[in-house]
Write a protein that holds these residues in place. Structure first.
Motif, PDB file in Angstrom:
ATOM      1  N   UNK A 187     -31.441  26.816  44.610  1.00  0.00           N
ATOM      2  CA  UNK A 187     -31.361  28.239  44.924  1.00  0.00           C
ATOM      3  C   UNK A 187     -32.154  28.571  46.179  1.00  0.00           C
ATOM      4  N   UNK A 188     -31.571  29.394  47.041  1.00  0.00           N
ATOM      5  CA  UNK A 188     -32.217  29.890  48.267  1.00  0.00           C
ATOM      6  C   UNK A 188     -32.459  28.806  49.311  1.00  0.00           C
ATOM      7  N   UNK A 189     -31.846  27.621  49.120  1.00  0.00           N
ATOM      8  CA  UNK A 189     -32.015  26.509  50.061  1.00  0.00           C
ATOM      9  C   UNK A 189     -30.703  26.258  50.793  1.00  0.00           C
ATOM     10  N   UNK A 190     -30.799  26.083  52.095  1.00  0.00           N
ATOM     11  CA  UNK A 190     -29.635  25.730  52.911  1.00  0.00           C
ATOM     12  C   UNK A 190     -29.794  24.299  53.402  1.00  0.00           C
ATOM     13  N   UNK A 191     -28.678  23.664  53.678  1.00  0.00           N
ATOM     14  CA  UNK A 191     -28.701  22.296  54.179  1.00  0.00           C
ATOM     15  C   UNK A 191     -27.721  22.114  55.318  1.00  0.00           C
ATOM     16  N   UNK A 192     -28.062  21.230  56.221  1.00  0.00           N
ATOM     17  CA  UNK A 192     -27.182  20.856  57.333  1.00  0.00           C
ATOM     18  C   UNK A 192     -27.217  19.336  57.416  1.00  0.00           C
ATOM     19  N   UNK A 193     -26.040  18.705  57.428  1.00  0.00           N
ATOM     20  CA  UNK A 193     -26.024  17.241  57.359  1.00  0.00           C
ATOM     21  C   UNK A 193     -24.876  16.649  58.161  1.00  0.00           C
ATOM     22  N   UNK A 194     -25.109  15.442  58.641  1.00  0.00           N
ATOM     23  CA  UNK A 194     -24.090  14.638  59.305  1.00  0.00           C
ATOM     24  C   UNK A 194     -23.838  13.371  58.486  1.00  0.00           C
ATOM     25  N   UNK A 195     -22.600  12.901  58.449  1.00  0.00           N
ATOM     26  CA  UNK A 195     -22.337  11.607  57.811  1.00  0.00           C
ATOM     27  C   UNK A 195     -22.868  10.474  58.678  1.00  0.00           C
ATOM     28  N   UNK A 196     -23.253   9.392  58.043  1.00  0.00           N
ATOM     29  CA  UNK A 196     -23.628   8.175  58.758  1.00  0.00           C
ATOM     30  C   UNK A 196     -22.544   7.132  58.514  1.00  0.00           C
ATOM     31  N   UNK A 197     -22.037   6.584  59.593  1.00  0.00           N
ATOM     32  CA  UNK A 197     -20.923   5.637  59.509  1.00  0.00           C
ATOM     33  C   UNK A 197     -21.422   4.198  59.511  1.00  0.00           C
ATOM     34  N   UNK A 198     -20.628   3.312  58.921  1.00  0.00           N
ATOM     35  CA  UNK A 198     -20.913   1.887  58.992  1.00  0.00           C
ATOM     36  C   UNK A 198     -20.805   1.427  60.437  1.00  0.00           C
ATOM     37  N   UNK A 199     -21.345   0.258  60.696  1.00  0.00           N
ATOM     38  CA  UNK A 199     -21.372  -0.228  62.083  1.00  0.00           C
ATOM     39  C   UNK A 199     -19.984  -0.389  62.684  1.00  0.00           C
ATOM     40  N   UNK A 200     -18.996  -0.689  61.836  1.00  0.00           N
ATOM     41  CA  UNK A 200     -17.640  -0.827  62.362  1.00  0.00           C
ATOM     42  C   UNK A 200     -16.887   0.502  62.364  1.00  0.00           C
ATOM     43  N   UNK A 201     -17.595   1.586  62.026  1.00  0.00           N
ATOM     44  CA  UNK A 201     -17.036   2.941  62.068  1.00  0.00           C
ATOM     45  C   UNK A 201     -15.834   3.145  61.141  1.00  0.00           C
ATOM     46  N   UNK A 202     -15.771   2.385  60.064  1.00  0.00           N
ATOM     47  CA  UNK A 202     -14.640   2.518  59.141  1.00  0.00           C
ATOM     48  C   UNK A 202     -14.992   3.285  57.870  1.00  0.00           C
ATOM     49  N   UNK A 203     -16.294   3.385  57.541  1.00  0.00           N
ATOM     50  CA  UNK A 203     -16.697   4.022  56.296  1.00  0.00           C
ATOM     51  C   UNK A 203     -17.920   4.897  56.501  1.00  0.00           C
ATOM     52  N   UNK A 204     -17.970   5.999  55.771  1.00  0.00           N
ATOM     53  CA  UNK A 204     -19.196   6.796  55.700  1.00  0.00           C
ATOM     54  C   UNK A 204     -20.009   6.266  54.540  1.00  0.00           C
ATOM     55  N   UNK A 205     -21.226   5.850  54.829  1.00  0.00           N
ATOM     56  CA  UNK A 205     -22.052   5.170  53.831  1.00  0.00           C
ATOM     57  C   UNK A 205     -23.400   5.851  53.621  1.00  0.00           C
ATOM     58  N   UNK A 206     -23.577   7.005  54.228  1.00  0.00           N
ATOM     59  CA  UNK A 206     -24.827   7.728  54.046  1.00  0.00           C
ATOM     60  C   UNK A 206     -24.780   9.067  54.753  1.00  0.00           C
ATOM     61  N   UNK A 207     -25.914   9.738  54.781  1.00  0.00           N
ATOM     62  CA  UNK A 207     -25.999  11.015  55.495  1.00  0.00           C
ATOM     63  C   UNK A 207     -27.418  11.228  55.989  1.00  0.00           C
ATOM     64  N   UNK A 208     -27.528  12.045  57.013  1.00  0.00           N
ATOM     65  CA  UNK A 208     -28.809  12.490  57.543  1.00  0.00           C
ATOM     66  C   UNK A 208     -28.814  14.003  57.446  1.00  0.00           C
TER      67      UNK A 208
END
Length: 254
Positions: free
Chosen positions: A197-218
């Motif tokens: 509650x009352x918290x906002x978030x902003x995030x980007x996906x983190x891609x694998x080295x070969x850019x084929x999969x999203x495997x995390x976020x920042x």
């Protein structure tokens, strides 16, 4: 030990989490649905090999130093602290908010790196904390880029948890899927009041080295009044700079 037995033993080990770091034999047996005699043998075996320790007074088990040792190996392999931590600290200084790095682990997210905001009013998350993938920018930045079957499984898991815990709201795929489509289109997630509650978030996906999969976020998270629409362009620039640096070094290659 058969592979099936080993699989069951390792499954019991996963019940030890940040939120539930200790278990008694009968307590874990009841929670897991595994017979208490089996749980007793498994926990005793792990303890004999240093993966668990048993408190002499309570008889309960907690994770042992052998796992800590292995964790340090994983940490150095997948996210070199000498590179990752300065990136997170710089982003926290630029944003003034809590910053955290998450990995995809099974059908959940796992916080593996974090720097707290210096503000008294701030969002908190613990290292090693797991989270569902259907709520919050840090979660949706991962979920949005998974395939249809994966997303359906995550939402079904959340629906089942809501049935078991009435205080939780079951996610509505008709609402969430358009949100995930928008995240895929714009390449980032911004949420308000979802993970807390009352918290906002902003995030980007983190891609694998070969850019084929999203495997995390920042992600950056903080009070809604500070992490508002006007702040998004500035914070996105800082997030993108940090994510590029992280994707160069973290062991996300698959």
């Amino acid at each position: 030990m058969t592979l099936k037995t080993l699989d069951g033993a390792l499954a019991l080990l996963t019940y030890f989490t940040v939120r539930q770091p200790t278990w008694g034999v009968r307590e874990l047996a009841k929670h897991s649905g595994v017979h208490h005699a089996v749980v007793h043998r498994v926990l005793a075996t792990f303890a004999a090999n240093g993966f668990l320790v048993q408190d002499a007074a309570s008889g309960k088990y907690s994770l042992g130093l052998r796992l800590f040792e292995l964790g340090q190996v994983v940490r150095k392999t997948f996210s070199p602290a000498e590179v990752v931590q300065p990136v997170l600290e710089k982003l926290a200084a630029q944003s003034g908010e809590t910053v955290f790095l998450s990995w995809l682990d099974g059908h959940e997210g796992l916080c593996v790196g974090m720097v707290q905001s210096q503000h008294q009013l701030r969002f908190s998350i613990e290292l090693g904390q797991r989270f569902a993938l259907h709520a919050g920018a840090h979660a949706k930045a991962i979920l949005a880029f998974q395939d249809d079957a994966f997303r359906a499984r995550v939402l079904e898991n959340a629906r089942q948890r809501a049935q078991d815990q009435p205080a939780l709201a079951a996610p509505d795929p008709a609402v969430i899927e358009p949100q995930l489509a928008e995240i895929r289109e714009q390449g980032w997630a911004h949420t308000r009041g979802e993970a807390a509650a009352s918290v906002a978030g902003l995030a980007l996906p983190l891609w694998s080295r070969d850019q084929t999969e999203v495997v995390g976020s920042l992600a950056i998270a903080g009070p809604q009044q500070r992490l508002n629409e006007e702040s998004v362009p500035r914070l996105l620039e800082a997030l993108r700079e940090a994510s590029r640096r992280l994707e160069e070094v973290v062991g996300f290659g698959r």
